[in-house]
Design a protein around this motif. Structure first.
Motif, PDB file in Angstrom:
ATOM      1  N   UNK A 490       0.845  -1.187   0.000  1.00 39.80           N
ATOM      2  CA  UNK A 490       0.000   0.000   0.000  1.00 39.80           C
ATOM      3  C   UNK A 490       0.885   1.243   0.000  1.00 39.80           C
ATOM      4  N   UNK A 491       1.262   1.679  -1.189  1.00 44.05           N
ATOM      5  CA  UNK A 491       2.182   2.799  -1.351  1.00 44.05           C
ATOM      6  C   UNK A 491       1.365   4.087  -1.499  1.00 44.05           C
ATOM      7  N   UNK A 492       1.715   5.177  -0.823  1.00 42.93           N
ATOM      8  CA  UNK A 492       2.922   5.438  -0.048  1.00 42.93           C
ATOM      9  C   UNK A 492       2.793   5.007   1.416  1.00 42.93           C
ATOM     10  N   UNK A 493       3.898   5.186   2.131  1.00 44.14           N
ATOM     11  CA  UNK A 493       3.961   4.873   3.551  1.00 44.14           C
ATOM     12  C   UNK A 493       2.998   5.763   4.337  1.00 44.14           C
ATOM     13  N   UNK A 494       2.589   5.282   5.550  1.00 39.73           N
ATOM     14  CA  UNK A 494       1.951   6.239   6.425  1.00 39.73           C
ATOM     15  C   UNK A 494       0.611   5.940   7.038  1.00 39.73           C
ATOM     16  N   UNK A 495       0.434   4.819   7.743  1.00 34.88           N
ATOM     17  CA  UNK A 495      -0.793   4.623   8.512  1.00 34.88           C
ATOM     18  C   UNK A 495      -0.601   3.496   9.522  1.00 34.88           C
ATOM     19  N   UNK A 496      -1.397   3.556  10.569  1.00 34.41           N
ATOM     20  CA  UNK A 496      -1.574   2.422  11.472  1.00 34.41           C
ATOM     21  C   UNK A 496      -3.060   2.082  11.404  1.00 34.41           C
ATOM     22  N   UNK A 497      -3.384   0.795  11.323  1.00 33.97           N
ATOM     23  CA  UNK A 497      -4.786   0.449  11.132  1.00 33.97           C
ATOM     24  C   UNK A 497      -5.160  -0.804  11.907  1.00 33.97           C
ATOM     25  N   UNK A 498      -6.468  -0.936  12.130  1.00 36.50           N
ATOM     26  CA  UNK A 498      -7.009  -2.084  12.839  1.00 36.50           C
ATOM     27  C   UNK A 498      -8.384  -2.412  12.285  1.00 36.50           C
ATOM     28  N   UNK A 499      -8.842  -3.609  12.575  1.00 39.08           N
ATOM     29  CA  UNK A 499     -10.241  -3.970  12.378  1.00 39.08           C
ATOM     30  C   UNK A 499     -10.939  -3.733  13.708  1.00 39.08           C
ATOM     31  N   UNK A 500     -11.786  -2.706  13.800  1.00 37.74           N
ATOM     32  CA  UNK A 500     -12.348  -2.369  15.112  1.00 37.74           C
ATOM     33  C   UNK A 500     -13.351  -3.403  15.608  1.00 37.74           C
ATOM     34  N   UNK A 501     -13.575  -3.383  16.884  1.00 40.39           N
ATOM     35  CA  UNK A 501     -14.629  -4.188  17.490  1.00 40.39           C
ATOM     36  C   UNK A 501     -15.956  -3.482  17.186  1.00 40.39           C
ATOM     37  N   UNK A 502     -16.896  -4.181  16.592  1.00 40.74           N
ATOM     38  CA  UNK A 502     -18.143  -3.540  16.172  1.00 40.74           C
ATOM     39  C   UNK A 502     -19.006  -3.139  17.360  1.00 40.74           C
ATOM     40  N   UNK A 619       8.027  -5.183  15.221  1.00 32.95           N
ATOM     41  CA  UNK A 619       8.525  -5.444  16.578  1.00 32.95           C
ATOM     42  C   UNK A 619       8.278  -6.880  17.030  1.00 32.95           C
ATOM     43  N   UNK A 620       7.708  -7.689  16.145  1.00 35.71           N
ATOM     44  CA  UNK A 620       7.488  -9.097  16.455  1.00 35.71           C
ATOM     45  C   UNK A 620       6.144  -9.413  17.067  1.00 35.71           C
ATOM     46  N   UNK A 621       5.353  -8.411  17.399  1.00 37.79           N
ATOM     47  CA  UNK A 621       4.048  -8.669  18.008  1.00 37.79           C
ATOM     48  C   UNK A 621       3.023  -9.068  16.938  1.00 37.79           C
ATOM     49  N   UNK A 622       2.136  -9.987  17.305  1.00 42.32           N
ATOM     50  CA  UNK A 622       1.101 -10.441  16.390  1.00 42.32           C
ATOM     51  C   UNK A 622      -0.099  -9.504  16.450  1.00 42.32           C
ATOM     52  N   UNK A 623      -0.597  -9.121  15.278  1.00 40.59           N
ATOM     53  CA  UNK A 623      -1.802  -8.288  15.203  1.00 40.59           C
ATOM     54  C   UNK A 623      -3.007  -9.208  15.368  1.00 40.59           C
ATOM     55  N   UNK A 624      -3.725  -9.056  16.464  1.00 40.26           N
ATOM     56  CA  UNK A 624      -4.821  -9.988  16.772  1.00 40.26           C
ATOM     57  C   UNK A 624      -6.184  -9.466  16.316  1.00 40.26           C
ATOM     58  N   UNK A 625      -6.270  -8.200  15.920  1.00 37.72           N
ATOM     59  CA  UNK A 625      -7.559  -7.615  15.509  1.00 37.72           C
ATOM     60  C   UNK A 625      -7.775  -7.824  14.011  1.00 37.72           C
ATOM     61  N   UNK A 626      -7.913  -9.083  13.623  1.00 36.37           N
ATOM     62  CA  UNK A 626      -8.087  -9.407  12.205  1.00 36.37           C
ATOM     63  C   UNK A 626      -9.538  -9.777  11.877  1.00 36.37           C
ATOM     64  N   UNK A 627     -10.342  -9.931  12.889  1.00 31.07           N
ATOM     65  CA  UNK A 627     -11.732 -10.354  12.723  1.00 31.07           C
ATOM     66  C   UNK A 627     -12.668  -9.345  13.371  1.00 31.07           C
ATOM     67  N   UNK A 628     -13.944  -9.447  13.042  1.00 31.92           N
ATOM     68  CA  UNK A 628     -14.982  -8.786  13.826  1.00 31.92           C
ATOM     69  C   UNK A 628     -16.179  -9.730  13.895  1.00 31.92           C
ATOM     70  N   UNK A 629     -17.241  -9.315  14.533  1.00 31.30           N
ATOM     71  CA  UNK A 629     -18.372 -10.217  14.758  1.00 31.30           C
ATOM     72  C   UNK A 629     -19.143 -10.529  13.479  1.00 31.30           C
ATOM     73  N   UNK A 630     -18.836  -9.815  12.386  1.00 29.07           N
ATOM     74  CA  UNK A 630     -19.426 -10.157  11.094  1.00 29.07           C
ATOM     75  C   UNK A 630     -18.513 -11.127  10.340  1.00 29.07           C
TER      76      UNK A 630
END
Length: 693
Positions: A490-502, A619-630
């Protein structure tokens, strides 16, 4: 020229084409039945004239005559092919539903306007040498003429068109699937490899509409040094490769990559093809769809030329409403599955798309067309079902956990007189120091990971008031909620993102002006409850209902509601500064605009079809917010989990009053206040915001 020339039964098809062409010539020249009336006579004369002209062009291409055409002759041919649908002539074109209905009546007008637009696919099929597609559409015109000559009513014409789509679905859709995975369907690739790209005359070889944008872009590409072209292409291709590396996917198992672009960038695309070949990937390049059976996603997929008339696209966006029923839905899905089975080996070897987006065209706001077709409520549900099911089929044969993508954007000359400077600045933005952003973005993530929710407030006329709920961390030392996104896919650089809890995500999202899927929205507003859209509106039309209709078709894609699939904070203040400096903020594509403030995607999550694939930050941490209730419903019923869309809506910094992380104990951590980053360790992002040079 660059014809496929590999049609089965080419001799028989050529014979059918000549017979159809002769009959259409007669229709255009003979005295038409008196019962037709002036409107029908005008329709068939103009339609026959267009088809016959395409027949003459086809003959010139096949005989080699076209090889000797000079630039002025190609310009003349291109103008002839598109003259009647250009904005200056559209008010009296049968492509315009309002004009067709005025001349032919409400029922027949809509049907024959649809047919008129479908026949314009001949501009593509003629240049590609797609004999079968040419023949079946020419024979359809003759069949409709014969039925009207016999006095048939509009309902019989509708049935005729319906059964054409139903019975020829295997031809039309199968060819589309093949083009999407088979590198031997190499029409555009041949142009790029064999034509003299230093002479923009090659642009006319596609059969696409050629505007000043395409011509000026080709000249701009030719003005670059080879080193510059290689460097820009390297950002593009390396982003693609790194996407596989970061996701732990094996690129060596793949053999093709789909390249999508707008005409004019061929010199850059040629270099990208070479670099991809060094990775072991051959280019698959296909044109944006022409048949209604393949135009069901709400946006163009494939390479494109200039846009002769965006209003025409909008006016025919829901033409399937003339025919769509459960039988046609089932037929199309059966053909898609059969086609993927036929080309399963090619599909398994496909790595995904590499997309070169463009920006700079004048934002388009559609006018209201009273006579255009509207999908009924049932048809909207059927269309959503069809698109979602088609997406699942594609994922079965090209698995999401084995493919990747990359997207990069460059400006068009129509951006204005500062185009050379904007182009250079865009290239610079696409090449920013990923390491610097990675460190700053990690600081934001460390704060966000402490939160239970995030509060977002607008200012300066923006009345956004949103609360976004965050997933809980069970092991903060090893887990994180947000992905640290640097420049790869996803070019250019520049975001932090998550799948929010609905559950717990609610409030109002408002943007004063935003450009989504090539449409400009004014005062776009979405209301959320429990993470799902409950109401929506915009100020594009005096009638609020028409604004809601526009959003439902082009943002919700006819779903009753959509969940919030992503919450992100854009950090690319350099891109924001470019937009402000040159007055082009409203014309930046989503790809760049989403990096210039917080954004909220409606539809699928960023991890759709890959929710079970572990993803890790640097940093080696796993991103756990990959799902939501849908999306989690995929385990029982995938049809309830995916929507086949993901639209980002960005609030620019100047409209952003506050982003604050709220901890479980109610205390807060401010990240942004009054359009500036205030979290310690992120202040460097403000330098571009303060730079007025």
């Amino acid at each position: 020229m660059y014809l496929y020339r590999d049609e089965e039964n080419a001799g028989l098809l050529a014979e059918r084409r000549e017979l159809a062409m002769e009959r259409i010539r007669q229709i255009g020249q003979e005295e038409l039945p008196a019962g037709f009336g002036d409107g029908l006579k005008e329709y068939f004369r103009s339609t026959a004239a267009f088809v016959c002209r395409m027949g003459q062009i086809c003959q010139a291409l096949e005989s080699g005559e076209a090889d000797g055409w000079d630039r002025s002759r190609w310009e003349e041919i291109n103008r002839e092919m598109y003259a009647d649908i250009l904005p200056d002539h559209y008010s009296e074109s049968f492509a315009n539903p309002d004009y067709a209905v005025r001349r032919l009546g409400p029922e027949l007008g809509q049907l024959l306007s649809f047919l008129y637009v479908q026949l314009r696919g001949l501009t593509a099929w003629t240049f590609e040498g797609q004999l079968e597609l040419m023949v079946i559409h020419m024979e359809l015109l003759i069949e409709v003429f014969n039925q009207l000559e016999d006095g048939e009513e509009p309902e019989q014409i509708r049935r005729c068109l319906y059964w054409f789509l139903h019975d020829n679905c295997d031809i039309i859709v199968t060819e589309r699937i093949r083009q999407s995975v088979d590198e031997t369907r190499d029409f555009a690739g041949q142009i790029i490899r064999r034509a003299d790209l230093s002479d923009p005359i090659y642009l006319y070889y596609y059969g696409e509409y050629v505007s000043s944008d395409e011509l000026e872009t080709a000249r701009a590409m030719n003005a670059l040094s080879q080193d510059e072209v290689e460097a820009i292409a390297r950002v593009f291709t390396e982003g693609y490769r790194i996407g596989f590396v970061k996701a732990g996917k094996d690129l060596s198992r793949k053999r093709t990559v789909n390249i999508r672009y707008q005409l004019g960038f061929e010199r850059l695309i040629a270099e990208a093809i070479r670099q991809f070949e060094q990775m072991g990937l051959k280019a698959v390049i296909f044109r944006s769809a022409r048949s209604i059976l393949n135009c069901t996603t709400g946006h163009e997929v494939g390479y494109v030329g200039g846009h002769p008339n965006r209003q025409m696209i909008m006016d025919h966006q829901e033409d399937l409403g003339l025919f769509l029923d459960k039988k046609l839905v089932s037929r199309r899905l059966e053909v898609i599955e059969s086609a993927y089975q036929m080309y399963e080996e090619q599909a398994r070897g496909h790595a995904g798309p590499a997309v070169l987006e463009v920006f700079g065209e004048e934002p388009f706001t559609p006018a209201d067309c009273e006579s255009r077709v509207h999908l009924s409520g049932k048809q909207q549900s059927w269309l959503s079902e069809m698109n979602t099911s088609a997406s699942r089929l594609a994922n079965r044969y090209i698995p999401g956990d084995e493919r990747s993508f990359t997207i990069m954007a460059l400006p068009l000359p129509s951006i204005g007189p500062d185009y050379p400077e904007i182009f250079k600045e865009t290239v610079r933005i696409n090449s920013l120091d990923a390491g610097l952003y990675e460190r700053i973005q990690q600081t934001l993530i460390d704060a966000l990971d402490q939160g239970e929710k995030v509060r977002i407030l607008g200012m300066n006329g923006n009345h956004t008031d949103l609360t976004v709920a965050l997933h809980e961390l069970e092991d903060p030392d090893r887990q994180t909620i947000f992905e640290n996104c640097v420049a790869d896919v996803n070019i250019p650089v520049g975001e932090v993102f998550t799948s929010p809890k609905l559950e717990g995500t609610r409030g109002c999202l408002h943007v004063q002006e935003v450009y989504l899927n090539e449409l400009l929205y004014r005062d776009l507003e979405l209301q959320f409850e429990e993470g799902r859209i409950t109401s929506y509106g915009c100020a594009n039309f005096e009638d609020p209902g028409k604004g809601q209709e526009l959003i439902r078709a082009n943002v919700l894609f006819h779903h009753e509601t959509l969940p919030m699939g992503e919450f992100a904070i854009g950090t690319n203040t350099a891109a924001y500064r470019m937009g402000q400096k040159y007055g082009i903020a409203g014309r930046l594509p989503i790809l760049i605009a989403e990096k210039t403030g917080p954004h909220f995607a409606v539809g699928d999550t960023c991890y759709s079809y890959e929710e079970d694939t572990p993803v890790f930050n640097p940093d080696g941490k796993e991103i756990i917010a990959r799902d939501n209730s849908v999306s989690v419903k995929r385990k029982e019923d995938p049809a309830e989990a995916y929507f086949g869309c993901h639209t980002d809506i960005t609030i620019p910094y100047e409209q952003l009053g506050l982003i604050e992380v709220i901890r479980r104990d109610g205390t807060g951590i401010e990240l942004i206040r009054d359009g500036r980053f205030v979290l310690p360790g992120t202040e460097a992002l403000n330098e571009a915001l303060e730079d007025r040079g």
